[in-house]
Design a protein around this motif. Sequence first.
Motif, PDB file in Angstrom:
ATOM      1  N   GLN A 148       0.836  -1.190   0.000  1.00 20.67           N
ATOM      2  CA  GLN A 148       0.000   0.000   0.000  1.00 20.67           C
ATOM      3  C   GLN A 148       0.875   1.246   0.000  1.00 20.67           C
ATOM      4  O   GLN A 148       1.974   1.247   0.554  1.00 20.67           O
ATOM      5  N   SER A 149       0.358   2.295  -0.621  1.00 17.05           N
ATOM      6  CA  SER A 149       1.144   3.505  -0.845  1.00 17.05           C
ATOM      7  C   SER A 149       0.537   4.688  -0.106  1.00 17.05           C
ATOM      8  O   SER A 149      -0.682   4.886  -0.114  1.00 17.05           O
ATOM      9  N   PHE A 150       1.419   5.486   0.508  1.00 17.01           N
ATOM     10  CA  PHE A 150       0.994   6.641   1.284  1.00 17.01           C
ATOM     11  C   PHE A 150       1.974   7.786   1.057  1.00 17.01           C
ATOM     12  O   PHE A 150       3.062   7.611   0.536  1.00 17.01           O
ATOM     13  N   VAL A 151       1.578   8.973   1.512  1.00 16.47           N
ATOM     14  CA  VAL A 151       2.500  10.072   1.717  1.00 16.47           C
ATOM     15  C   VAL A 151       2.346  10.463   3.184  1.00 16.47           C
ATOM     16  O   VAL A 151       1.241  10.524   3.708  1.00 16.47           O
ATOM     17  N   VAL A 152       3.480  10.672   3.863  1.00 14.86           N
ATOM     18  CA  VAL A 152       3.481  10.847   5.309  1.00 14.86           C
ATOM     19  C   VAL A 152       4.152  12.172   5.652  1.00 14.86           C
ATOM     20  O   VAL A 152       5.161  12.549   5.049  1.00 14.86           O
ATOM     21  N   ASN A 153       3.605  12.876   6.644  1.00 11.98           N
ATOM     22  CA  ASN A 153       4.192  14.151   7.031  1.00 11.98           C
ATOM     23  C   ASN A 153       5.544  13.972   7.711  1.00 11.98           C
ATOM     24  O   ASN A 153       5.947  12.859   8.051  1.00 11.98           O
ATOM     25  N   LYS A 154       6.262  15.067   7.888  1.00  8.45           N
ATOM     26  CA  LYS A 154       7.643  15.024   8.363  1.00  8.45           C
ATOM     27  C   LYS A 154       7.771  14.346   9.723  1.00  8.45           C
ATOM     28  O   LYS A 154       8.720  13.602   9.978  1.00  8.45           O
ATOM     29  N   GLY A 175       5.845  12.042  10.873  1.00  7.12           N
ATOM     30  CA  GLY A 175       5.364  10.671  10.828  1.00  7.12           C
ATOM     31  C   GLY A 175       4.049  10.452  11.550  1.00  7.12           C
ATOM     32  O   GLY A 175       3.688   9.311  11.854  1.00  7.12           O
ATOM     33  N   THR A 176       3.309  11.526  11.815  1.00  6.61           N
ATOM     34  CA  THR A 176       2.082  11.407  12.590  1.00  6.61           C
ATOM     35  C   THR A 176       0.822  11.330  11.740  1.00  6.61           C
ATOM     36  O   THR A 176      -0.254  11.004  12.246  1.00  6.61           O
ATOM     37  N   LEU A 177       0.945  11.619  10.432  1.00 10.04           N
ATOM     38  CA  LEU A 177      -0.234  11.652   9.577  1.00 10.04           C
ATOM     39  C   LEU A 177       0.127  11.132   8.198  1.00 10.04           C
ATOM     40  O   LEU A 177       1.121  11.555   7.605  1.00 10.04           O
ATOM     41  N   ALA A 178      -0.679  10.203   7.705  1.00 12.71           N
ATOM     42  CA  ALA A 178      -0.468   9.621   6.380  1.00 12.71           C
ATOM     43  C   ALA A 178      -1.721   9.813   5.541  1.00 12.71           C
ATOM     44  O   ALA A 178      -2.842   9.878   6.066  1.00 12.71           O
ATOM     45  N   ILE A 179      -1.519   9.907   4.233  1.00 13.86           N
ATOM     46  CA  ILE A 179      -2.640  10.049   3.303  1.00 13.86           C
ATOM     47  C   ILE A 179      -2.489   9.014   2.193  1.00 13.86           C
ATOM     48  O   ILE A 179      -1.396   8.807   1.662  1.00 13.86           O
ATOM     49  N   THR A 180      -3.585   8.361   1.854  1.00 14.06           N
ATOM     50  CA  THR A 180      -3.651   7.540   0.662  1.00 14.06           C
ATOM     51  C   THR A 180      -4.888   7.983  -0.115  1.00 14.06           C
ATOM     52  O   THR A 180      -5.578   8.920   0.294  1.00 14.06           O
TER      53      THR A 180
END
Length: 215
Positions: A79-85, A87-92
């Motif tokens: 699974q693929s995400f983008v994560v904030n600096k 590491g507390t929030l990810a978006i898919t």
Amino acid sequence: MKNAPVLSGSIDVPNRLKQLGLKESILRLSVEQGQGDWANCTLNDPPMFRGLVPWARTLRSVRESMIPEGWERLEDGGQSFVVNKSGTLAITAATGDRYTGLKDETPATKSGKGPKTQLAIAQNTLAWILYGDIRTAEKQKADSRTTWILLFYRDTETSEIRCELSLPARMNNEGQVDDWKERIILTAIPFGDRARIKIADSSTPHIEIDVKRRA
């Protein structure tokens, strides 16, 4: 999730997204990019490819906009995400059903999701229990990352693409996410003669990927 907050409008949405380190313009542009790339597909593209393009290009666009802001790519168990600096929030990203983007309805993902989504939902629940509704970044903890889904739906009856950024709470027996802890309704994106997105191939078949949960 009953009584889960649903935010909409020109004041609440930007304010909430700012708390999350996001901008509505970036999220909407990413959805628009995904749909635009889908519209450029032809019948010469394999059906499976046409089905994956909206998800893949939407997530790619989010990454391309957010990585220069310090966010990072994350590939985890397929699974693929983008994560904030921090590491507390990810978006898919995911295609939703016809209730996507409607504040008085409860949407679901179009297709079933896998065990990594189930794990992300469990982490969301833990964070919710420990830190309430997570209204500020200061309340988030690196070991309790929240995973949000950028959900989108192309409505051919209204000639618009509705989208929302929502925090999943539960998966049903088919593996679809159908309950949410919080929903942020984004402004719909029109398509048609006067819009930038031209849906040229409305005969693109309905594509579903059968994702079964592991025991």
